[in-house]
Design a protein around this motif. Structure first.
Motif, mmCIF file in Angstrom:
data_model
loop_
_atom_site.group_PDB
_atom_site.id
_atom_site.type_symbol
_atom_site.label_atom_id
_atom_site.label_comp_id
_atom_site.label_asym_id
_atom_site.label_seq_id
_atom_site.Cartn_x
_atom_site.Cartn_y
_atom_site.Cartn_z
ATOM 1 N N GLY A 160 11.167 -0.165 -4.240
ATOM 2 C CA GLY A 160 10.060 0.106 -3.481
ATOM 3 C C GLY A 160 9.612 1.500 -3.110
ATOM 4 N N LYS A 161 10.080 2.456 -4.250
ATOM 5 C CA LYS A 161 9.686 3.742 -4.146
ATOM 6 C C LYS A 161 8.154 4.005 -4.202
ATOM 7 C CE LYS A 161 12.295 4.927 -7.478
ATOM 8 N NZ LYS A 161 13.067 3.620 -7.626
ATOM 9 N N SER A 162 7.655 3.244 -5.235
ATOM 10 C CA SER A 162 6.326 3.444 -5.693
ATOM 11 C C SER A 162 5.348 2.801 -4.416
ATOM 12 C CB SER A 162 5.749 2.653 -6.863
ATOM 13 O OG SER A 162 6.503 3.227 -7.979
ATOM 14 N N GLU A 167 1.921 4.234 0.418
ATOM 15 C CA GLU A 167 1.638 4.418 1.841
ATOM 16 C C GLU A 167 1.340 5.817 2.345
ATOM 17 O OE1 GLU A 167 4.545 2.027 4.063
ATOM 18 O OE2 GLU A 167 4.543 0.568 2.848
ATOM 19 N N LEU A 168 2.278 6.771 1.981
ATOM 20 C CA LEU A 168 2.242 7.867 2.114
ATOM 21 C C LEU A 168 1.135 8.709 1.883
ATOM 22 C CD1 LEU A 168 6.024 9.063 1.533
ATOM 23 C CD2 LEU A 168 5.089 9.078 3.778
ATOM 24 N N LEU A 201 -0.389 8.995 -12.657
ATOM 25 C CA LEU A 201 -0.021 7.653 -12.864
ATOM 26 C C LEU A 201 0.943 7.287 -11.919
ATOM 27 C CD1 LEU A 201 -0.486 7.371 -16.591
ATOM 28 C CD2 LEU A 201 -2.264 6.880 -14.779
ATOM 29 N N ILE A 202 0.951 5.931 -11.464
ATOM 30 C CA ILE A 202 1.882 5.048 -10.616
ATOM 31 C C ILE A 202 1.800 3.723 -11.000
ATOM 32 C CG2 ILE A 202 0.519 4.824 -8.562
ATOM 33 C CD1 ILE A 202 2.998 5.346 -6.783
ATOM 34 N N GLU A 203 3.108 3.243 -10.893
ATOM 35 C CA GLU A 203 3.314 1.810 -11.211
ATOM 36 C C GLU A 203 3.441 1.050 -10.042
ATOM 37 O OE1 GLU A 203 6.041 -1.177 -13.932
ATOM 38 O OE2 GLU A 203 6.376 0.784 -14.118
ATOM 39 N N VAL A 204 2.974 0.143 -9.704
ATOM 40 C CA VAL A 204 3.244 -0.779 -8.620
ATOM 41 C C VAL A 204 3.420 -2.100 -8.859
ATOM 42 C CG1 VAL A 204 2.469 -1.424 -6.361
ATOM 43 C CG2 VAL A 204 1.770 0.773 -7.083
ATOM 44 N N ARG A 205 4.660 -2.668 -8.763
ATOM 45 C CA ARG A 205 4.749 -4.239 -8.940
ATOM 46 C C ARG A 205 3.880 -5.129 -8.536
ATOM 47 N NH1 ARG A 205 10.189 -4.855 -11.100
ATOM 48 N NH2 ARG A 205 11.426 -3.037 -10.704
#
Length: 307
Positions: A160-162, A167-168, A201-205
């Protein structure tokens, strides 16, 4: 590491190219700047070294060559201007035209830096060199700046890092990178930035790849941050959980590129607001840096209560 050439330096600082334009794509292979006093005096112990530093000529070199005859000057310039020297930077105080003639013959770029002191020029060029020659490594992690502190979020894939990073960001903290973080060591400090391919870019499941610059705007982005703290995310059933110091008496440290950085371990479970824990960890770090220990406060209260 991408190839570092003379043109990169010229473009960065806007130097005027006085001679040797044909050599503008010469590679700069060695960190540092050489003030060639010994070479101008006729002694060069690195004559056959194929990797040479950038040369800087200023007032003291001009004063010295003024004592030489034209014949000797040419000999000395020929002596130091070989194919292994990437370039020569002149301040406004070095004005010998003979150097330019010989440099042109050797296709050695000679550039002029204007309106700057020698010491400041030296500092700025070396800082630029740091960006290319600094030791580097890559971490599978997320990097975010929280309350002015660079936080490297590590943990197993899928922990859950991404999601925590998102959230931050919603709490007005700054996003640096996700998944592939490039870490460089400069002046014994660690600096992190996103891999160029994954910038913004960020990957969120479940959602896939998101471009944060399009969703939240450029104001949530930061190109680079100093890394002040590593937070390792673990599951409650992880073996590491049993060894966590509940009182947090002192930080543990890990070594990245020979630089020690504090690390804390935070258990992750359903319903636990980890983003707030990250904010609290940063606040605690700031208090510790200011010499304020919450454990010491508790101990003082306990001693007072025990009287």
């Amino acid at each position: 590491m991408t190839k570092f050439i003379v043109k990169d330096i010229v473009d960065k600082f806007g130097y005027d190219v006085l001679a040797g334009k044909d050599g503008i794509n010469r590679a700069v292979k060695i960190y540092g700047i050489n003030r060639p006093g010994l070479e101008l005096a006729g002694f060069d112990f690195e004559k056959n070294n194929i990797n040479r530093r950038v040369i800087l000529l200023s007032n003291k070199e001009q004063l010295f060559v003024n004592t030489l005859s034209e014949k000797v000057k040419k000999e000395r310039y020929e002596y130091i201007l070989n194919e292994n020297i990437p370039m020569i930077i002149l301040t406004e105080k070095f004005t010998d035209k003979i150097l330019l003639e010989i440099a042109e013959k050797h296709s050695c770029p000679v550039v002029r830096a204007s309106n700057i002191t020698t010491s400041r020029l030296y500092q700025l060029v070396l800082e630029f060199f740091d960006e290319h020659f600094a030791p580097a490594t890559e971490e599978h992690a997320s990097l975010i700046n929280v309350f002015g502190k660079g936080i490297l979020l590590r943990g197993k894939s899928g922990i859950g890092k991404s999601e925590m990073t998102l959230e931050l960001i919603k709490k007005n903290h700054l996003f640096v990178g996700d998944d592939r973080i490039i870490i460089k060591q400069r002046n014994n400090r660690l600096y992190g930035q996103s891999h160029e391919m994954l910038k913004n870019l960020i990957e969120v499941r479940g959602l896939g790849i998101l471009d944060l610059s399009k969703i939240y705007g450029l104001q949530v982005l930061l190109d680079e941050t100093k890394i002040d703290l590593v937070i390792e995310l673990i599951h409650l059933d992880d073996e590491q959980y049993k060894s966590i110091d509940r009182l947090g008496i002192e930080y543990k440290y890990i070594k990245i590129l020979d630089t020690k950085v504090p690390i804390i371990t935070v258990p992750v479970t359903y319903g636990r607001n980890v983003s707030e824990l990250v904010e609290t960890a940063v606040s605690k770090l700031k208090l510790d840096e200011a010499g304020i220990s919450c454990l010491k406060i508790l101990q003082e209260r306990f001693e007072e209560y025990s009287k």
